[in-house]
Scaffold this active site. Structure first.
Site, PDB file in Angstrom:
ATOM      1  N   ASP A  56       0.974  -1.266   0.014  1.00 38.34           N
ATOM      2  CA  ASP A  56       0.024   0.175   0.012  1.00 38.34           C
ATOM      3  C   ASP A  56       0.668   1.321   0.050  1.00 38.34           C
ATOM      4  OD1 ASP A  56       0.844  -0.594   2.855  1.00 38.34           O
ATOM      5  OD2 ASP A  56      -0.929  -0.854   3.387  1.00 38.34           O
ATOM      6  N   ASN A 125      -7.354  -2.619  14.338  1.00 35.54           N
ATOM      7  CA  ASN A 125      -8.738  -3.083  14.079  1.00 35.54           C
ATOM      8  C   ASN A 125      -8.887  -4.217  13.142  1.00 35.54           C
ATOM      9  OD1 ASN A 125      -7.935  -1.818  11.821  1.00 35.54           O
ATOM     10  ND2 ASN A 125      -9.271  -0.330  11.539  1.00 35.54           N
ATOM     11  N   HIS A 127      -7.187  -4.625  10.342  1.00 34.11           N
ATOM     12  CA  HIS A 127      -6.829  -4.153   8.827  1.00 34.11           C
ATOM     13  C   HIS A 127      -5.655  -5.199   8.480  1.00 34.11           C
ATOM     14  CE1 HIS A 127      -4.767  -0.233   9.898  1.00 34.11           C
ATOM     15  NE2 HIS A 127      -3.882  -1.069   9.307  1.00 34.11           N
ATOM     16  N   GLU A 132      -9.622  -1.827   5.413  1.00 34.44           N
ATOM     17  CA  GLU A 132     -10.271  -1.534   6.758  1.00 34.44           C
ATOM     18  C   GLU A 132     -11.743  -2.284   6.926  1.00 34.44           C
ATOM     19  OE1 GLU A 132      -8.615   0.187   8.792  1.00 34.44           O
ATOM     20  OE2 GLU A 132      -8.209   2.219   8.085  1.00 34.44           O
TER      21      GLU A 132
HETATM   22  C1  GLP Z   1      -0.510   0.497   8.416  1.00 36.59           C
HETATM   23  C2  GLP Z   1      -0.099  -0.450   7.333  1.00 36.59           C
HETATM   24  C3  GLP Z   1      -0.388  -1.754   7.395  1.00 36.59           C
HETATM   25  C4  GLP Z   1       0.349  -2.276   8.744  1.00 36.59           C
HETATM   26  C5  GLP Z   1      -0.353  -1.579  10.069  1.00 36.59           C
HETATM   27  C6  GLP Z   1       0.348  -2.009  11.374  1.00 36.59           C
HETATM   28  O1  GLP Z   1      -1.784   0.770   8.508  1.00 36.59           O
HETATM   29  N1  GLP Z   1      -1.064  -0.114   6.071  1.00 36.59           N
HETATM   30  O2  GLP Z   1       0.240  -2.671   6.442  1.00 36.59           O
HETATM   31  O3  GLP Z   1       0.157  -3.812   9.142  1.00 36.59           O
HETATM   32  O4  GLP Z   1      -0.124  -0.122   9.618  1.00 36.59           O
HETATM   33  O5  GLP Z   1       1.240  -0.946  11.778  1.00 36.59           O
HETATM   34  P1  GLP Z   1       2.194  -1.207  12.781  1.00 36.59           P
HETATM   35  O6  GLP Z   1       3.090  -2.357  12.376  1.00 36.59           O
HETATM   36  O7  GLP Z   1       3.029  -0.045  12.931  1.00 36.59           O
HETATM   37  O8  GLP Z   1       1.308  -1.711  13.922  1.00 36.59           O
END
Ligand code: GLP
Length: 235
Positions: A56, A125, A127, A132
């Site tokens: 993404d 959440n 995702h 989402e």
């Molecule tokens: C973002 C990314 C996800 C990732 C998530 C969790 O939203 N788009 O791919 O898994 O954050 O982030 P973190 O690893 O910092 O908790």
């Protein structure tokens, strides 16, 4: 955790030097990327034929923006391994026609035969990528309006919450499910509730996009003690 994930990814690259590797951003995989860099430097792990696709990108951020996922990947991994920069794909957040670009990104993945190994993190959440919680989820890459929860969770990387883009381009659930192998990483107390829910409820719902991974045949979940701390031992 990062050693386990790094060695799993390293093993796949040694088995197939032309591996199509799906990559994630966020704080969770940073340790894994450090381990891959170490393996490249100390154990000659060779990325010269690997092709990567990231999940993404924020809409509106150029690759040179320090909060863009392209910048993150260059800094946390690509600059320190021998992957060819033309083989690293991070979706563009600034294409003229973003809808068309989503189709193009899917075609690019299909043309190389699909993703062999997809690395995933998970949002609080539930995702994955930027899929989402929603009534329905997208098969292919798509444009998403980020939830307030995600904007607030990700604001820790920005100077202020107002700077967090409200939209992103993301691979769809279909792109992720088509990966031959998936590694899901989760660490820290922040992720304990969602990991418990997915493992204990065993319910598949688009309101917890990561729960759809329960349908995939080859997912390895790698967690630390904190993220696993609420799971009952029999789950
Ligand atoms: C973002 C990314 C996800 C990732 C998530 C969790 O939203 N788009 O791919 O898994 O954050 O982030 P973190 O690893 O910092 O908790």
């Amino acid at each position: 955790m990062s050693r386990t994930a790094g060695s799993l990814i390293g093993k796949e690259i040694r088995k197939n030097p032309n591996l199509i590797l799906g990559l994630a951003t966020g704080s969770t995989p940073i340790g894994t990327y450090k381990e891959l860099i170490r393996m490249h430097k100390e154990e000659n792990l060779d990325f010269s034929k690997v092709i990567s696709f990231n999940l993404d990108e924020y809409i509106g951020l150029e690759g040179i923006d320090q909060n863009s996922y392209r910048y993150f990947m260059d800094k946390e991994l690509f600059n320190d391994i021998n992957i060819k920069s033309e083989n690293t794909n991070v979706p563009s957040g600034v294409a003229d026609d973003m809808e068309k670009y989503c189709e193009l990104y899917d075609t690019m993945i299909d043309e190389v035969g699909g993703i062999d190994l997809q690395v995933l993190g998970i949002g609080v959440n539930g995702h994955i990528a930027f899929n989402e919680p929603a009534d329905s989820l997208s098969m292919g890459s798509f444009i998403v309006n980020l939830t307030n929860e995600t904007i607030s969770a990700n604001s820790r990387f920005f100077d202020s919450i107002d700077e967090v883009p409200k939209r992103a381009i993301s691979m769809g659930i279909g792109n992720i499910q088509k990966a031959k192998k998936i590694v899901l990483l989760a660490n820290g107390k922040r992720k304990a509730e969602i990991i418990k829910k997915i493992l204990e409820d065993e319910t598949i719902t688009t309101q917890i996009p990561a729960s759809l991974l329960l349908l995939h045949q080859d997912v390895t979940l790698i967690v630390d003690e904190d993220a696993y701390s609420l799971v009952k031992s029999e789950a």
